[in-house]
Enzyme design. Structure first.
Site, mmCIF file in Angstrom:
data_model
loop_
_atom_site.group_PDB
_atom_site.id
_atom_site.type_symbol
_atom_site.label_atom_id
_atom_site.label_comp_id
_atom_site.label_asym_id
_atom_site.label_seq_id
_atom_site.Cartn_x
_atom_site.Cartn_y
_atom_site.Cartn_z
ATOM 1 N N ASP A 1 0.869 -1.196 0.000
ATOM 2 C CA ASP A 1 0.000 0.000 0.000
ATOM 3 C C ASP A 1 0.898 1.236 0.000
ATOM 4 O O ASP A 1 2.123 1.123 0.043
ATOM 5 C CB ASP A 1 -0.982 -0.026 1.194
ATOM 6 C CG ASP A 1 -2.328 0.624 0.847
ATOM 7 O OD1 ASP A 1 -2.339 1.837 0.545
ATOM 8 O OD2 ASP A 1 -3.361 -0.068 0.864
ATOM 9 N N HIS B 1 -17.777 -3.345 -17.572
ATOM 10 C CA HIS B 1 -18.230 -3.484 -16.183
ATOM 11 C C HIS B 1 -18.991 -2.215 -15.810
ATOM 12 O O HIS B 1 -18.515 -1.380 -15.056
ATOM 13 C CB HIS B 1 -17.010 -3.690 -15.284
ATOM 14 C CG HIS B 1 -17.363 -3.955 -13.858
ATOM 15 N ND1 HIS B 1 -18.216 -4.955 -13.471
ATOM 16 C CD2 HIS B 1 -16.965 -3.345 -12.715
ATOM 17 C CE1 HIS B 1 -18.328 -4.933 -12.152
ATOM 18 N NE2 HIS B 1 -17.580 -3.966 -11.666
HETATM 19 P P1 A3D Z 1 -10.239 0.152 -0.316
HETATM 20 O O1 A3D Z 1 -10.655 -0.687 0.821
HETATM 21 O O2 A3D Z 1 -10.358 1.630 -0.191
HETATM 22 O O3 A3D Z 1 -8.697 -0.222 -0.670
HETATM 23 C C1 A3D Z 1 -7.986 0.415 -1.680
HETATM 24 C C2 A3D Z 1 -6.559 0.565 -1.200
HETATM 25 O O4 A3D Z 1 -5.766 1.086 -2.278
HETATM 26 C C3 A3D Z 1 -6.401 1.532 -0.018
HETATM 27 O O5 A3D Z 1 -5.817 0.867 1.093
HETATM 28 C C4 A3D Z 1 -5.492 2.618 -0.567
HETATM 29 O O6 A3D Z 1 -4.606 3.180 0.386
HETATM 30 C C5 A3D Z 1 -4.735 1.833 -1.648
HETATM 31 N N1 A3D Z 1 -4.030 2.688 -2.598
HETATM 32 C C6 A3D Z 1 -4.347 3.930 -3.034
HETATM 33 N N2 A3D Z 1 -3.382 4.380 -3.874
HETATM 34 C C7 A3D Z 1 -2.458 3.405 -3.961
HETATM 35 C C8 A3D Z 1 -1.241 3.271 -4.667
HETATM 36 N N3 A3D Z 1 -0.778 4.242 -5.470
HETATM 37 N N4 A3D Z 1 -0.529 2.135 -4.507
HETATM 38 C C9 A3D Z 1 -0.980 1.156 -3.711
HETATM 39 N N5 A3D Z 1 -2.124 1.212 -3.030
HETATM 40 C C10 A3D Z 1 -2.859 2.328 -3.154
HETATM 41 O O7 A3D Z 1 -11.026 -0.260 -1.675
HETATM 42 P P2 A3D Z 1 -11.534 -1.717 -2.103
HETATM 43 O O8 A3D Z 1 -10.454 -2.707 -1.828
HETATM 44 O O9 A3D Z 1 -12.893 -1.944 -1.584
HETATM 45 O O10 A3D Z 1 -11.691 -1.479 -3.691
HETATM 46 C C11 A3D Z 1 -10.550 -1.256 -4.493
HETATM 47 C C12 A3D Z 1 -10.957 -0.918 -5.919
HETATM 48 O O11 A3D Z 1 -11.637 -2.039 -6.500
HETATM 49 C C13 A3D Z 1 -11.908 0.276 -6.067
HETATM 50 O O12 A3D Z 1 -11.508 1.071 -7.177
HETATM 51 C C14 A3D Z 1 -13.255 -0.385 -6.349
HETATM 52 O O13 A3D Z 1 -14.129 0.445 -7.093
HETATM 53 C C15 A3D Z 1 -12.809 -1.569 -7.159
HETATM 54 N N6 A3D Z 1 -13.785 -2.671 -7.249
HETATM 55 C C16 A3D Z 1 -13.905 -3.291 -8.462
HETATM 56 C C17 A3D Z 1 -14.791 -4.327 -8.611
HETATM 57 C C18 A3D Z 1 -14.923 -5.000 -9.940
HETATM 58 O O14 A3D Z 1 -15.708 -5.903 -10.092
HETATM 59 C C19 A3D Z 1 -14.117 -4.542 -11.069
HETATM 60 C C20 A3D Z 1 -15.569 -4.756 -7.518
HETATM 61 C C21 A3D Z 1 -15.408 -4.119 -6.294
HETATM 62 C C22 A3D Z 1 -14.499 -3.064 -6.163
#
Ligand code: A3D
Length: 313
Positions: free
Chosen positions: A35, A179
């Site tokens: 991260d 998507h």
């Molecule tokens: P979240 O729990 O906020 O985790 C994302 C992490 O990414 C956080 O810990 C951030 O600090 C970290 N981050 C930000 N910038 C960077 C970087 N430059 N390098 C490394 N880490 C970084 O989010 P999440 O885990 O719930 O979701 C993550 C992404 O997946 C989001 O964009 C959602 O919209 C996406 N998502 C996609 C789907 C699909 O089906 C495609 C489904 C659900 C979520």
């Protein structure tokens, strides 16, 4: 003796943590949970909690938290969730301004430290983010895919199984296209172990299920205030496992199209076979005229957001 595989998870948030837990339980290899520097301790803490959970449950995988790209060096698989998720009322495309610079910085780190990894992008807006990742790294299309179709197909399968009163295990369903809210649930490829779904579910119910599937992500965001994470993580791990174990599973995945289905220079969800060579084959289905029209509509939306990414410096 072959060495243990290394799976680097870029983003240690909700999906990243669940990905690590699944990789550990399936013993696919060791995990690096990466991260940003401000969240390095968070990643380290999560990694330690998961390793201790492994000690309770009897799993040996090493899980390391970090914000140093050097720790990702030589990764066999990279799964990218870096970026922000949706909040209620937001569309996936609303995330582009925040997530575009993030995917670019991730692409730069990956290009330097693990250019040979098989990459699965999850960050939204999915089709545009995976497009940008491939473009920036210059990786071959066999090695860069987006996860969305497995998740969207699973949502479709669940709703259909509940309506038909059958086990989810027997549902075969496929959701293609971008998507977004005009994704394409392919009824012509949907069966209960070979029995057409139209024999078991009435047309009005099917229409309602297609609509619910298209809005499936938003339904969860509305309830939880953030994106789904259990099912997205399982879906990505199914893709990673197929690559690592050369399973050659046929999975709906966002892949770079070069003429397939009549589209070029675009990432969009289509059926692909994933094995040790990465994307080993793109399978072209004989879609009905209706399905072709829905795919064209979805492709138009994907092209719109991809063009935004392409024109942004
Ligand atoms: P979240 O729990 O906020 O985790 C994302 C992490 O990414 C956080 O810990 C951030 O600090 C970290 N981050 C930000 N910038 C960077 C970087 N430059 N390098 C490394 N880490 C970084 O989010 P999440 O885990 O719930 O979701 C993550 C992404 O997946 C989001 O964009 C959602 O919209 C996406 N998502 C996609 C789907 C699909 O089906 C495609 C489904 C659900 C979520």
């Amino acid at each position: 003796m072959s060495k243990r595989k290394k799976i680097a998870l870029i983003g240690a948030g909700n999906i990243g943590g669940e990905l690590a837990a699944l990789v550990q339980r399936k013993d696919l290899g060791d995990v690096v949970l990466f991260d940003i520097p401000q969240k390095a301790n968070f990643a380290k803490g999560k990694a330690l909690d998961l390793e201790q959970n492994g000690a309770v449950l009897g799993y040996d995988a090493r899980i390391t938290g970090t914000s140093d790209w050097k720790d990702c060096a030589g990764a066999d698989v990279l799964i990218i969730t870096a970026g922000i998720p949706r909040k209620p009322g937001q569309s996936r495309d609303d995330l582009v301004a925040t997530n575009l610079p993030i995917i670019r910085s991730v692409a730069d780190g990956a290009k330097e430290h693990c250019p040979d990894a098989f990459v699965i992008v999850i960050s939204n807006p999915l089709d545009a983010m995976v497009y940008e990742y491939k473009r920036r790294v210059g990786a071959p299309r066999e090695k860069v895919v987006g996860m969305a179709g497995v998740l969207d197909s699973a949502r479709f399968q669940l709703f259909l199984a509940r309506e038909a009163g059958v086990s989810v295990k027997d549902l075969r369903a496929m959701v293609l296209g971008g998507h977004g809210d005009d994704m394409v649930p392919v009824l012509s490829a949907c069966t209960v172990n070979g029995v057409p779904i139209t024999k078991l579910v009435a047309k009005d119910k099917l229409d309602a299920i297609i609509e619910r599937t298209r809005k499936g992500g938003g339904e969860i965001v509305g309830l939880m205030g953030t994106s789904a994470y259990y099912a997205p993580a399982s879906a990505a791990v199914a893709m990673a496992e197929s690559y690592l174990l050369d399973q050659k599973r046929l999975l709906a995945s966002a892949v770079y199209l070069s003429g397939e289905y009549g589209y070029n220079d675009l990432y969009m969800g289509v059926p692909v076979i994933i094995g040790a060579g990465g994307v080993e084959k793109i399978v072209e289905l004989d879609l009905s005229e209706d399905e072709k029209a829905m795919l064209a509509k979805s492709a138009k939306s994907v092209q719109g957001i991809t063009d935004v990414v392409k024109s942004s410096t």
